[in-house]
Design a protein around this motif. Structure first.
Motif, PDB file in Angstrom:
ATOM      1  N   THR A   1       0.839  -1.201   0.000  1.00  0.00           N
ATOM      2  CA  THR A   1       0.000   0.000   0.000  1.00  0.00           C
ATOM      3  C   THR A   1       0.871   1.247   0.000  1.00  0.00           C
ATOM      4  OG1 THR A   1      -0.143  -0.034   2.419  1.00  0.00           O
ATOM      5  CG2 THR A   1      -1.897  -1.155   1.208  1.00  0.00           C
ATOM      6  N   TRP A   2       0.326   2.299  -0.570  1.00  0.00           N
ATOM      7  CA  TRP A   2       1.037   3.568  -0.678  1.00  0.00           C
ATOM      8  C   TRP A   2       1.409   4.069   0.704  1.00  0.00           C
ATOM      9  CZ3 TRP A   2       0.715   8.744   0.566  1.00  0.00           C
ATOM     10  CH2 TRP A   2       1.482   9.607  -0.215  1.00  0.00           C
ATOM     11  N   PRO A   3       2.595   4.559   0.992  1.00  0.00           N
ATOM     12  CA  PRO A   3       3.691   4.900   0.087  1.00  0.00           C
ATOM     13  C   PRO A   3       4.716   3.789  -0.116  1.00  0.00           C
ATOM     14  CG  PRO A   3       4.166   5.854   2.209  1.00  0.00           C
ATOM     15  CD  PRO A   3       2.847   5.132   2.340  1.00  0.00           C
ATOM     16  N   PHE A   4       4.329   2.537   0.090  1.00  0.00           N
ATOM     17  CA  PHE A   4       5.152   1.377  -0.265  1.00  0.00           C
ATOM     18  C   PHE A   4       6.483   1.316   0.492  1.00  0.00           C
ATOM     19  CE2 PHE A   4       2.650   2.765  -3.974  1.00  0.00           C
ATOM     20  CZ  PHE A   4       1.722   1.741  -3.971  1.00  0.00           C
ATOM     21  N   ASP A   5       6.442   1.608   1.789  1.00  0.00           N
ATOM     22  CA  ASP A   5       7.650   1.534   2.625  1.00  0.00           C
ATOM     23  C   ASP A   5       8.154   0.102   2.713  1.00  0.00           C
ATOM     24  OD1 ASP A   5       7.524   4.226   3.076  1.00  0.00           O
ATOM     25  OD2 ASP A   5       6.756   4.070   5.123  1.00  0.00           O
ATOM     26  N   ILE A   6       9.377  -0.031   3.178  1.00  0.00           N
ATOM     27  CA  ILE A   6      10.004  -1.335   3.365  1.00  0.00           C
ATOM     28  C   ILE A   6      10.267  -1.503   4.861  1.00  0.00           C
ATOM     29  CG2 ILE A   6      11.962  -2.810   2.792  1.00  0.00           C
ATOM     30  CD1 ILE A   6      12.446  -0.896   0.376  1.00  0.00           C
ATOM     31  N   ASP A   7       9.912  -2.651   5.399  1.00  0.00           N
ATOM     32  CA  ASP A   7      10.203  -2.968   6.794  1.00  0.00           C
ATOM     33  C   ASP A   7      11.129  -4.171   6.852  1.00  0.00           C
ATOM     34  OD1 ASP A   7       8.587  -1.035   8.222  1.00  0.00           O
ATOM     35  OD2 ASP A   7       6.856  -2.127   7.449  1.00  0.00           O
ATOM     36  N   VAL A   8      12.169  -4.061   7.654  1.00  0.00           N
ATOM     37  CA  VAL A   8      13.017  -5.210   7.961  1.00  0.00           C
ATOM     38  C   VAL A   8      12.556  -5.676   9.330  1.00  0.00           C
ATOM     39  CG1 VAL A   8      15.360  -6.046   8.340  1.00  0.00           C
ATOM     40  CG2 VAL A   8      14.906  -4.341   6.562  1.00  0.00           C
TER      41      VAL A   8
ATOM     42  N   ILE B   1      15.160   3.179  -6.461  1.00  0.00           N
ATOM     43  CA  ILE B   1      14.269   2.241  -5.770  1.00  0.00           C
ATOM     44  C   ILE B   1      14.879   0.845  -5.766  1.00  0.00           C
ATOM     45  CG2 ILE B   1      12.032   1.066  -5.986  1.00  0.00           C
ATOM     46  CD1 ILE B   1      10.877   3.856  -6.773  1.00  0.00           C
ATOM     47  N   ALA B   2      15.485   0.424  -6.874  1.00  0.00           N
ATOM     48  CA  ALA B   2      16.134  -0.890  -6.937  1.00  0.00           C
ATOM     49  C   ALA B   2      17.292  -0.967  -5.935  1.00  0.00           C
ATOM     50  CB  ALA B   2      16.633  -1.173  -8.351  1.00  0.00           C
ATOM     51  N   ARG B   3      18.087   0.114  -5.836  1.00  0.00           N
ATOM     52  CA  ARG B   3      19.184   0.143  -4.841  1.00  0.00           C
ATOM     53  C   ARG B   3      18.627   0.041  -3.434  1.00  0.00           C
ATOM     54  NH1 ARG B   3      21.173   4.101  -8.079  1.00  0.00           N
ATOM     55  NH2 ARG B   3      20.359   5.741  -6.726  1.00  0.00           N
ATOM     56  N   GLN B   4      17.538   0.769  -3.180  1.00  0.00           N
ATOM     57  CA  GLN B   4      16.945   0.753  -1.851  1.00  0.00           C
ATOM     58  C   GLN B   4      16.446  -0.646  -1.489  1.00  0.00           C
ATOM     59  OE1 GLN B   4      13.406   3.199  -1.271  1.00  0.00           O
ATOM     60  NE2 GLN B   4      14.375   4.036   0.553  1.00  0.00           N
ATOM     61  N   GLU B   5      15.839  -1.339  -2.431  1.00  0.00           N
ATOM     62  CA  GLU B   5      15.368  -2.698  -2.161  1.00  0.00           C
ATOM     63  C   GLU B   5      16.547  -3.649  -1.959  1.00  0.00           C
ATOM     64  OE1 GLU B   5      12.315  -4.043  -4.833  1.00  0.00           O
ATOM     65  OE2 GLU B   5      10.977  -2.393  -4.256  1.00  0.00           O
ATOM     66  N   ALA B   6      17.608  -3.486  -2.739  1.00  0.00           N
ATOM     67  CA  ALA B   6      18.803  -4.310  -2.555  1.00  0.00           C
ATOM     68  C   ALA B   6      19.407  -4.066  -1.171  1.00  0.00           C
ATOM     69  CB  ALA B   6      19.826  -4.010  -3.652  1.00  0.00           C
ATOM     70  N   ASN B   7      19.433  -2.808  -0.738  1.00  0.00           N
ATOM     71  CA  ASN B   7      19.943  -2.480   0.600  1.00  0.00           C
ATOM     72  C   ASN B   7      19.088  -3.127   1.684  1.00  0.00           C
ATOM     73  OD1 ASN B   7      21.996  -0.946  -0.500  1.00  0.00           O
ATOM     74  ND2 ASN B   7      20.930   0.995  -0.229  1.00  0.00           N
ATOM     75  N   ALA B   8      17.776  -3.157   1.487  1.00  0.00           N
ATOM     76  CA  ALA B   8      16.884  -3.786   2.468  1.00  0.00           C
ATOM     77  C   ALA B   8      17.171  -5.282   2.573  1.00  0.00           C
ATOM     78  CB  ALA B   8      15.425  -3.547   2.090  1.00  0.00           C
ATOM     79  N   HIS B   9      17.394  -5.940   1.436  1.00  0.00           N
ATOM     80  CA  HIS B   9      17.730  -7.369   1.465  1.00  0.00           C
ATOM     81  C   HIS B   9      19.071  -7.603   2.163  1.00  0.00           C
ATOM     82  CE1 HIS B   9      14.354  -8.892  -0.796  1.00  0.00           C
ATOM     83  NE2 HIS B   9      14.560  -7.995  -1.761  1.00  0.00           N
ATOM     84  N   LEU B  10      20.042  -6.729   1.901  1.00  0.00           N
ATOM     85  CA  LEU B  10      21.348  -6.844   2.560  1.00  0.00           C
ATOM     86  C   LEU B  10      21.204  -6.666   4.071  1.00  0.00           C
ATOM     87  CD1 LEU B  10      24.420  -7.186   2.276  1.00  0.00           C
ATOM     88  CD2 LEU B  10      24.561  -4.713   1.947  1.00  0.00           C
ATOM     89  N   LEU B  11      20.426  -5.689   4.488  1.00  0.00           N
ATOM     90  CA  LEU B  11      20.185  -5.468   5.910  1.00  0.00           C
ATOM     91  C   LEU B  11      19.522  -6.691   6.539  1.00  0.00           C
ATOM     92  CD1 LEU B  11      20.194  -3.604   8.378  1.00  0.00           C
ATOM     93  CD2 LEU B  11      18.041  -2.644   7.560  1.00  0.00           C
ATOM     94  N   ALA B  12      18.542  -7.258   5.842  1.00  0.00           N
ATOM     95  CA  ALA B  12      17.852  -8.440   6.375  1.00  0.00           C
ATOM     96  C   ALA B  12      18.794  -9.635   6.503  1.00  0.00           C
ATOM     97  CB  ALA B  12      16.658  -8.787   5.488  1.00  0.00           C
ATOM     98  N   ALA B  13      19.817  -9.694   5.676  1.00  0.00           N
ATOM     99  CA  ALA B  13      20.778 -10.801   5.724  1.00  0.00           C
ATOM    100  C   ALA B  13      21.890 -10.580   6.740  1.00  0.00           C
ATOM    101  CB  ALA B  13      21.388 -11.011   4.331  1.00  0.00           C
ATOM    102  N   ALA B  14      21.938  -9.420   7.373  1.00  0.00           N
ATOM    103  CA  ALA B  14      23.055  -9.061   8.255  1.00  0.00           C
ATOM    104  C   ALA B  14      23.372 -10.105   9.328  1.00  0.00           C
ATOM    105  CB  ALA B  14      22.820  -7.688   8.884  1.00  0.00           C
ATOM    106  N   PRO B  15      22.393 -10.634  10.069  1.00  0.00           N
ATOM    107  CA  PRO B  15      22.760 -11.628  11.093  1.00  0.00           C
ATOM    108  C   PRO B  15      23.405 -12.883  10.505  1.00  0.00           C
ATOM    109  CG  PRO B  15      20.562 -10.782  11.509  1.00  0.00           C
ATOM    110  CD  PRO B  15      20.965 -10.290  10.151  1.00  0.00           C
ATOM    111  N   ASP B  16      22.896 -13.335   9.347  1.00  0.00           N
ATOM    112  CA  ASP B  16      23.488 -14.514   8.707  1.00  0.00           C
ATOM    113  C   ASP B  16      24.892 -14.209   8.209  1.00  0.00           C
ATOM    114  OD1 ASP B  16      21.099 -15.924   9.100  1.00  0.00           O
ATOM    115  OD2 ASP B  16      20.294 -15.283   7.164  1.00  0.00           O
TER     116      ASP B  16
END
Length: 135
Positions: free
Chosen positions: A20-27, A70-85
């Motif tokens: 839903t708008w504004p399409f934020d990303i949550d880790v 936006i693609a960089r931001q999504e890639a950064n979110a995936h990297l952040l989510a992988a941080a503990p691993d």
């Protein structure tokens, strides 16, 4: 392989993309929020996450730049989510290099490279723990 200095949230982390708008990303980890990432660019003309990713509502001159951001931001979110691993894998690698060096398992011609790998891994782990005094 965590020690007393690591106080981040336990569990699997994941990046969740709001539909839903504004399409934020949550880790998140389970129901606990780790980070909320506000989109770098969005438009009220966007009705779906696909519209957001396509930069709907932006003029043609800006669309390519917004899509890339936006693609960089999504890639950064995936990297952040992988941080503990990533932290766990790097800690095991640093320990493995340290053990191999200590036990004399590294041939002399490769000792300098092995030492650099160990030291760089330890420096990155220290940085992840909040230390800014890394050489």
């Amino acid at each position: 392989m965590r020690d007393e200095m690591t106080k981040w949230t336990e569990g699997e982390w994941s990046a969740e993309f709001s539909e839903t708008w504004p399409f934020d990303i949550d880790v998140v980890s389970g129901s606990e929020g780790i980070a909320n990432i506000t989109r770098v660019a969005f438009s009220s003309a966007q009705k779906s996450i696909a519209d957001c990713r396509a930069a709907v509502g932006f003029d043609e001159d800006a669309q390519a730049e917004v899509v890339a951001a936006i693609a960089r931001q999504e890639a950064n979110a995936h990297l952040l989510a992988a941080a503990p691993d990533l932290y766990g894998a790097l800690a095991k690698s640093a320990e493995g290099w340290a053990n191999a060096i200590e036990l004399g398992l590294i041939p002399p011609q490769h000792m300098a490279a092995a030492t650099v790998l160990r030291d760089e891994a330890l420096a990155a782990l220290s940085r992840a723990q909040g230390s800014s005094n890394v050489e």
